[in-house]
Enzyme design. Structure first.
Site, PDB file in Angstrom:
ATOM      1  N   TYR A  39     -71.959 -43.490 -29.150  1.00  0.00           N
ATOM      2  CA  TYR A  39     -72.990 -43.842 -28.178  1.00  0.00           C
ATOM      3  C   TYR A  39     -74.326 -43.204 -28.542  1.00  0.00           C
ATOM      4  O   TYR A  39     -75.354 -43.873 -28.641  1.00  0.00           O
ATOM      5  CB  TYR A  39     -72.554 -43.390 -26.778  1.00  0.00           C
ATOM      6  CG  TYR A  39     -73.559 -43.704 -25.702  1.00  0.00           C
ATOM      7  CD1 TYR A  39     -73.517 -44.928 -25.044  1.00  0.00           C
ATOM      8  CD2 TYR A  39     -74.551 -42.798 -25.344  1.00  0.00           C
ATOM      9  CE1 TYR A  39     -74.438 -45.245 -24.064  1.00  0.00           C
ATOM     10  CE2 TYR A  39     -75.483 -43.101 -24.369  1.00  0.00           C
ATOM     11  CZ  TYR A  39     -75.422 -44.321 -23.723  1.00  0.00           C
ATOM     12  OH  TYR A  39     -76.344 -44.628 -22.759  1.00  0.00           O
ATOM     13  N   ASP A  40     -74.287 -41.886 -28.784  1.00  0.00           N
ATOM     14  CA  ASP A  40     -75.513 -41.167 -29.122  1.00  0.00           C
ATOM     15  C   ASP A  40     -76.147 -41.732 -30.393  1.00  0.00           C
ATOM     16  O   ASP A  40     -77.366 -41.858 -30.496  1.00  0.00           O
ATOM     17  CB  ASP A  40     -75.225 -39.678 -29.325  1.00  0.00           C
ATOM     18  CG  ASP A  40     -74.854 -39.009 -28.012  1.00  0.00           C
ATOM     19  OD1 ASP A  40     -75.123 -39.592 -26.955  1.00  0.00           O
ATOM     20  OD2 ASP A  40     -74.289 -37.900 -28.066  1.00  0.00           O
ATOM     21  N   GLU A 121     -75.526 -21.892 -32.128  1.00  0.00           N
ATOM     22  CA  GLU A 121     -74.526 -21.680 -31.081  1.00  0.00           C
ATOM     23  C   GLU A 121     -73.860 -22.992 -30.707  1.00  0.00           C
ATOM     24  O   GLU A 121     -74.436 -24.060 -30.923  1.00  0.00           O
ATOM     25  CB  GLU A 121     -75.204 -21.038 -29.855  1.00  0.00           C
ATOM     26  CG  GLU A 121     -76.352 -21.843 -29.291  1.00  0.00           C
ATOM     27  CD  GLU A 121     -77.339 -21.013 -28.447  1.00  0.00           C
ATOM     28  OE1 GLU A 121     -77.661 -19.872 -28.830  1.00  0.00           O
ATOM     29  OE2 GLU A 121     -77.771 -21.534 -27.410  1.00  0.00           O
ATOM     30  N   LYS A 123     -72.615 -26.122 -28.566  1.00  0.00           N
ATOM     31  CA  LYS A 123     -73.232 -26.861 -27.461  1.00  0.00           C
ATOM     32  C   LYS A 123     -72.110 -27.297 -26.522  1.00  0.00           C
ATOM     33  O   LYS A 123     -71.280 -28.141 -26.876  1.00  0.00           O
ATOM     34  CB  LYS A 123     -73.969 -28.075 -28.017  1.00  0.00           C
ATOM     35  CG  LYS A 123     -74.736 -28.849 -26.973  1.00  0.00           C
ATOM     36  CD  LYS A 123     -75.630 -29.889 -27.652  1.00  0.00           C
ATOM     37  CE  LYS A 123     -76.520 -30.596 -26.641  1.00  0.00           C
ATOM     38  NZ  LYS A 123     -75.749 -31.428 -25.713  1.00  0.00           N
ATOM     39  N   LYS A 322     -74.639 -33.104 -33.689  1.00  0.00           N
ATOM     40  CA  LYS A 322     -73.484 -33.726 -33.021  1.00  0.00           C
ATOM     41  C   LYS A 322     -72.321 -33.887 -33.994  1.00  0.00           C
ATOM     42  O   LYS A 322     -72.500 -34.442 -35.072  1.00  0.00           O
ATOM     43  CB  LYS A 322     -73.880 -35.103 -32.475  1.00  0.00           C
ATOM     44  CG  LYS A 322     -74.931 -35.043 -31.364  1.00  0.00           C
ATOM     45  CD  LYS A 322     -74.314 -34.460 -30.098  1.00  0.00           C
ATOM     46  CE  LYS A 322     -75.256 -34.483 -28.929  1.00  0.00           C
ATOM     47  NZ  LYS A 322     -74.884 -35.421 -27.901  1.00  0.00           N
TER      48      LYS A 322
END
Ligand SMILES: [Zn+2]
Length: 680
Positions: A39-40, A121, A123, A322
């Protein structure tokens, strides 16, 4: 050139359609079909396309929609510092390019190369919140909303562990964090839902979002949310005159103040080190007790962040990397078929167990026969599986190169695996369905009774799938009406049933007799007849007896009834067993007339002449219950928003109906206002 633009325009349009479909499935049906990553990536591609070719951009493109909108059921809060979002990157090259570009910009602004550091870091895949303290006391907790205006959910936020109600020092301070539902809590809640025959939560993030936006904080508390605070927004971190210099320093201080904070995984200098750090996080992501959907890379020194500044909607000093969904290969051992309540057979893939996204997977959905054909999936194939934001994974493809010739093309059995009757191919459902039409098929009986007892139907508390299975296996129930002949002694013969739970179940069965004609009609589980249709039918025709021998012309005088529904009703009420069933239920004391509603109270006319459209999940009642309330007060409900709609009753995750209502100027109300209307 024109040719190329036309092709791109077509592509952009396809992307928009896919994005809208995916977000509708996600938000309105709680049934994601593609992974968040896909989707992203689609969203990102469309955004780039529109930026590069402005002539392809459209005003109503999903890229122009704000991320979220503050709900009117909560007081609105303007955030002291904007809660922005980050630019996403989907591969290591783009991540390295970000580090390289930022470093070069900072060097040309006069910083020395050795002083340019980045924090990396994980997410957390949760819900962004902001928490504000005044003189060291928690005074405001808010959701992100659209980034500028959020919702005041202070009471709910106070139930989250890791957020102190009082700080050790009298500070004025706002921090930002990600609220999330730990994986074990999510699994526990879903196993309870499964036991009760309720719809499962799609993923921990949806579950956390729902829980945080309850009107009753005790319901939020029951969801056991946790938090990772990852940013200091504004205010003072110390009582003395002192400003933090780096991100790492603020996180250490926030932790000291009693917050549960994000763990900075690494502080890195070069693009290569950044890639190494995100790979390390990626390797352990499925063993973490919470879901992550990426990693964040931020410039560590706060002054350098100011130097780099902001893009129109995202900072230039950070990106989110991602991770793609994990895919694994495993062998498809066999395809089982299950018989549903309406007799439809669904294929289920049985896999050689494989670790995927942190859990052991041995089953996958195959949706229907057409998908098996399209993807050419054969029994014995090596297949690629992935989890795409839902609980049960899916088969992405078969690995055709690994075939050795022994793989079998799957065919549905000729006869029902449960009752042995001949099966029928049915074309009126999407994708085509194979169906067992035997009304006394045992597999269907089990599903039918589970449906009959479920919350929106007869709402028999304590009669979930496990109990139904036990009742059938012990020969206590062989048809729906047997429920009402059950005695306490019968129930005591079941495993795990003591005096108290037997008493409770008998009481719940007794109570269900007064639910009314509409729920009973819905509880029969007639194909295509949902609760709203059942309600409309019983309102119009009065008693269930009046459906026996009814013709389709008469049925189709109802707006909601077309040929398909009419045929389904006529087929059900045309069976001689149905008349016997209704008269039997009546003799057992069940309400089959529609004069009284499910609560047994007479209707009033407070909502007479008003038409409501429901959308989203209401905080305290099901849509069936809300519909029942509207009708019992003389109002009407409709499926879609039009000029004739008086009110849209909206809950969480309300979708396109809300937009439509806004366009037409229809009044939108929330549950509290709705309940007030009934009290007046
Ligand atoms: Zn069957």
């Amino acid at each position: 050139m024109d040719e190329k633009i036309n092709q791109l325009r077509k592509h952009a349009e396809e992307l928009r359609e896919k994005i809208l479909r995916a977000s509708d499935l996600y938000y309105n049906h709680d049934a994601p079909e593609i992974s968040d990553f896909e989707y992203d990536a689609m969203f990102d591609e469309l955004k780039k396309l529109e930026a590069e070719y402005p002539e392809l951009d459209k005003e109503d493109s999903p890229t122009h929609r704000v991320g979220g909108v503050a709900s009117a059921k909560f007081e609105k809060v303007v955030h002291p510092v904007k809660m922005g979002s980050l630019t996403d990157v989907f591969n290591e090259e783009d991540l390295m390019a970000f580090v390289k570009k930022s470093t070069e910009a900072l060097i040309s602004a006069g910083y020395s190369k050795d002083d340019i550091l980045y924090s990396v870091e994980p997410k957390i895949d949760g819900l962004s919140i902001s928490v504000t303290y005044t003189d060291g006391k928690l005074t405001m907790g808010a959701t992100r909303g659209d980034g500028n205006v959020g919702e005041n959910v202070t009471d709910n936020i106070m139930t989250i562990s890791g957020i102190p109600h009082k700080l050790p020092d009298p500070l004025n301070l706002t921090v930002r964090g990600e609220a999330y539902m730990p994986k074990d809590v999510f699994e526990r809640l879903n196993s309870i839902k499964e036991e009760n025959g309720e719809k499962l939560l799609a993923n921990p993030r949806n579950a956390a979002a729902g829980a945080l936006r309850r009107l009753d904080a005790s319901e939020t508390a029951a969801a056991h949310l946790s938090v990772f605070v990852f940013n200091y927004q504004t205010g003072n971190l110390w009582t003395e005159e002192r400003q933090p210099l780096t991100h790492a320093e603020t996180i250490a201080r926030i932790k000291e103040l009693g917050f549960s904070t994000i763990d900075i995984h690494a502080i890195v200098k070069t693009p290569e080190e950044a890639v190494e750090a995100i790979r390390e996080i990626g390797e352990k992501r499925f063993s973490l007790p919470y879901d992550i959907d990426g990693a964040v890379i931020k410039v560590n020194t706060l002054a350098q962040r100011n130097t780099l500044g902001e893009n129109p909607s995202t900072p230039k000093w950070a990106v989110a990397f991602k991770y793609p969904p994990e895919k694994k290969e495993t062998r498809l051992l066999k395809i089982e078929t299950n018989v549903g309540r309406t007799g439809v057979l669904t294929p289920l893939a049985i896999l050689e167990p494989v670790r995927l996204a942190g859990t052991t997977v041995s089953k996958a959905t195959l949706h229907n026969i057409d998908i098996i054909r399209q993807k050419d999936i054969r029994v014995g194939d090596m297949v690629v599986v992935q989890k795409a934001g839902e609980i049960i994974p899916e088969i992405v493809s078969s690995v055709k190169e690994k075939r050795n010739g022994t793989e079998q093309i799957f065919n549905f059995p000729e006869t029902c695996p449960s009752c042995g009757e001949k099966l029928f191919y049915d074309n009126d459902d999407e994708g085509g369905a194979i169906r067992c039409q035997n009304p006394s098929c045992p597999a269907q009986l089990e599903r039918r009774i589970i449906h009959f007892a479920s919350r929106d139907a007869m709402n028999i508390d304590g009669m979930g799938p496990a109990v139904v299975r036990d009742l059938i296996e012990n020969g206590l129930i062989s048809k729906v009406e047997d429920i009402y002949s059950l005695k306490k002694e019968d129930i005591l013969t079941l495993p795990n049933k003591g005096q108290k739970s037997a008493d409770n179940l008998i009481a719940a069965i007794e109570k269900s007799k007064a639910r009314g004609a509409a729920r009973l009609l819905y509880a029969f589980g007639i194909r295509h007849i949902g609760y709203e249709t059942a309600e409309a039918l019983t309102q119009k025709f009065g008693s269930l007896d009046s459906f026996i021998g009814i013709d389709s012309d008469k049925l189709m005088t109802l707006e909601d009834i077309g040929e398909v529904k009419a045929a389904s009703l006529i087929s059900f009420f045309g069976q001689p067993e149905t008349a016997a069933l209704i008269s039997h239920l009546k003799s057992l004391g069940l309400v089959t007339e529609s004069e009284t509603n499910g609560n047994g109270s007479l209707a009033d006319e407070k909502l007479a002449g008003l038409t409501f459209v429901l959308t989203g999940t209401l905080p305290t009642m099901t849509r069936g219950e809300a519909t029942e309330l509207i009708k019992s007060h003389g109002g009407k409900t409709a499926g879609s928003v039009s000029k004739k709609t008086d009110y849209v009753l909206a809950g969480d995750d309300a979708g396109s109906k809300l937009t439509k209502a806004g366009e037409l100027g229809i009044k939108i109300i929330y549950e509290t206002t709705f309940l007030k209307m009934l009290e007046e």
